[in-house]
Design an enzyme around this catalytic site. Structure first.
Site, short mmCIF file in Angstrom:
data_model
loop_
_atom_site.label_atom_id
_atom_site.label_comp_id
_atom_site.label_asym_id
_atom_site.label_seq_id
_atom_site.Cartn_x
_atom_site.Cartn_y
_atom_site.Cartn_z
N LYS A 244 -17.17 55.70 4.37
CA LYS A 244 -17.92 55.19 5.53
C LYS A 244 -16.99 54.84 6.69
O LYS A 244 -17.26 55.18 7.83
CB LYS A 244 -18.76 53.97 5.13
CG LYS A 244 -19.76 54.23 4.03
CD LYS A 244 -20.64 53.01 3.74
CE LYS A 244 -19.88 51.82 3.17
NZ LYS A 244 -19.42 52.01 1.77
N ARG B 85 -26.73 45.83 3.32
CA ARG B 85 -26.32 46.03 1.93
C ARG B 85 -27.31 45.42 0.95
O ARG B 85 -27.10 45.50 -0.26
CB ARG B 85 -24.96 45.35 1.73
CG ARG B 85 -23.84 46.27 1.29
CD ARG B 85 -22.57 45.43 1.27
NE ARG B 85 -21.48 46.06 0.59
CZ ARG B 85 -20.49 46.71 1.21
NH1 ARG B 85 -20.49 46.85 2.52
NH2 ARG B 85 -19.51 47.22 0.51
N ARG C 17 -6.68 54.45 -2.63
CA ARG C 17 -6.67 53.62 -1.42
C ARG C 17 -5.90 52.32 -1.66
O ARG C 17 -5.30 51.77 -0.74
CB ARG C 17 -8.11 53.32 -1.00
CG ARG C 17 -8.22 52.65 0.36
CD ARG C 17 -9.65 52.66 0.86
NE ARG C 17 -10.42 51.57 0.31
CZ ARG C 17 -11.73 51.38 0.56
NH1 ARG C 17 -12.39 52.22 1.32
NH2 ARG C 17 -12.36 50.37 0.05
N ARG D 40 -17.93 46.09 -7.86
CA ARG D 40 -18.46 46.56 -6.57
C ARG D 40 -19.42 47.73 -6.78
O ARG D 40 -20.45 47.82 -6.11
CB ARG D 40 -17.31 46.97 -5.64
CG ARG D 40 -16.60 45.75 -5.06
CD ARG D 40 -15.19 46.07 -4.62
NE ARG D 40 -15.13 46.99 -3.50
CZ ARG D 40 -14.05 47.74 -3.21
NH1 ARG D 40 -12.97 47.64 -3.97
NH2 ARG D 40 -14.06 48.51 -2.18
N ARG E 155 -5.75 45.92 0.20
CA ARG E 155 -6.96 45.14 -0.09
C ARG E 155 -6.97 44.69 -1.54
O ARG E 155 -6.93 45.53 -2.45
CB ARG E 155 -8.20 45.99 0.20
CG ARG E 155 -8.52 46.07 1.67
CD ARG E 155 -9.67 47.02 1.95
NE ARG E 155 -10.87 46.74 1.15
CZ ARG E 155 -12.05 47.31 1.39
NH1 ARG E 155 -12.19 48.16 2.39
NH2 ARG E 155 -13.09 47.01 0.64
P1 ADP Z 1 -16.40 49.00 0.54
O1 ADP Z 1 -17.55 49.77 1.11
O2 ADP Z 1 -15.22 49.85 0.22
O3 ADP Z 1 -16.78 48.10 -0.61
P2 ADP Z 1 -16.41 47.07 2.77
O4 ADP Z 1 -15.26 46.85 3.68
O5 ADP Z 1 -17.67 47.64 3.37
O6 ADP Z 1 -15.83 48.02 1.64
O7 ADP Z 1 -16.80 45.71 2.04
C1 ADP Z 1 -15.86 44.90 1.38
C2 ADP Z 1 -16.51 43.62 0.84
O8 ADP Z 1 -17.00 42.84 1.95
C3 ADP Z 1 -17.74 43.80 -0.06
O9 ADP Z 1 -17.40 44.04 -1.40
C4 ADP Z 1 -18.46 42.47 0.15
O10 ADP Z 1 -17.84 41.43 -0.59
C5 ADP Z 1 -18.21 42.17 1.62
N1 ADP Z 1 -19.30 42.71 2.47
C6 ADP Z 1 -19.17 43.71 3.39
N2 ADP Z 1 -20.35 43.96 3.98
C7 ADP Z 1 -21.26 43.11 3.41
C8 ADP Z 1 -22.65 42.90 3.58
N3 ADP Z 1 -23.37 43.62 4.45
N4 ADP Z 1 -23.25 41.93 2.83
C9 ADP Z 1 -22.54 41.20 1.97
N5 ADP Z 1 -21.23 41.36 1.75
C10 ADP Z 1 -20.59 42.30 2.45
#
Ligand code: ADP
Length: 193
Positions: free
Chosen positions: A14, A88, A127, A145, A133
């Site tokens: 994404k 999400r 990654r 996740r 991270r």
């Molecule tokens: P990835 O898609 O690789 O998991 P992101 O950077 O989108 O990475 O998200 C990393 C973390 O940030 C998630 O595992 C969650 O803990 C938090 N997070 C991101 N977006 C949301 C959201 N919309 N609602 C709740 N938590 C979120």
């Protein structure tokens, strides 16, 4: 105005594809993950709150996330948004719809990157070498996740499917190749607007 949700499991690409979409279509990129990481780096209260959830691979609570997203979106206006990592949960999707409606706007499409689970694990492990991270470095957290994606996030696809906005895109292949597939969908949206 074009407002797009870029959807897919962790590791689907994404963030990478968002950068291409921004460059080619001039949309504003709103990544909740990036905004949380910026807050963690800056040592804000929001960052301190989000960190524990993120490190465990859990979702940050809806109320906090929705409020943050709306405040960031209000600060940055333009030709439309690409929402990355948001919504999400179904509650976030409902909140986003009403936020946009209050501005006379709507989501035009959910572009869903479809990637098999084995490939996600390989990509996230790769990654971890460069992302720094903590949530990429630990296999248990990666698994969590992916599990959270299935239980809490996957239903969001139904929300947009029922509005006839779901557009599945094959997320396997080269970065440019996948972007071309996305670009076809985005361009078709512009024609019908
Ligand atoms: P990835 O898609 O690789 O998991 P992101 O950077 O989108 O990475 O998200 C990393 C973390 O940030 C998630 O595992 C969650 O803990 C938090 N997070 C991101 N977006 C949301 C959201 N919309 N609602 C709740 N938590 C979120």
């Amino acid at each position: 105005m074009k407002n797009i949700v870029l959807f897919g499991p962790p590791g689907a690409g994404k963030g990478t594809q968002s950068a291409h979409i921004v460059q080619n279509f001039g949309l504003i990129h709103l990544s909740t993950g990036d905004i949380f990481r910026d807050n963690i780096k800056g040592g804000t209260d929001l960052g301190n709150l989000a960190k524990g959830f993120m490190d465990r691979g859990e979702l940050v609570p809806d109320e906090v996330t929705i409020q943050m997203l709306e405040s960031e979106a209000s600060k940055r206006t333009g030709k439309g948004y690409i929402f990355d990592g948001f919504p999400r949960t179904p509650a976030q999707a409902v909140a986003l719809d009403s936020f946009l409606a209050s501005k006379g706007q709507q989501i035009d499409a959910m572009i869903a990157l479809e990637v098999p689970e084995a490939e996600l694990r390989t990509r996230l492990a790769g990654r971890a070498e460069t992302s720094g991270r903590p949530d990429d470095a630990n296999p248990d957290v990666i698994q969590n996740r992916i599990d959270v994606y299935h239980s809490e996030t996957a239903p969001v696809a139904e929300h947009y499917r029922s509005q006839n906005k779901y557009k599945g895109v094959d997320g396997l292949g080269g970065i440019e190749e996948i972007f071309e597939r996305i670009a076809v969908v985005v361009a078709a949206l512009s024609e019908t607007a």
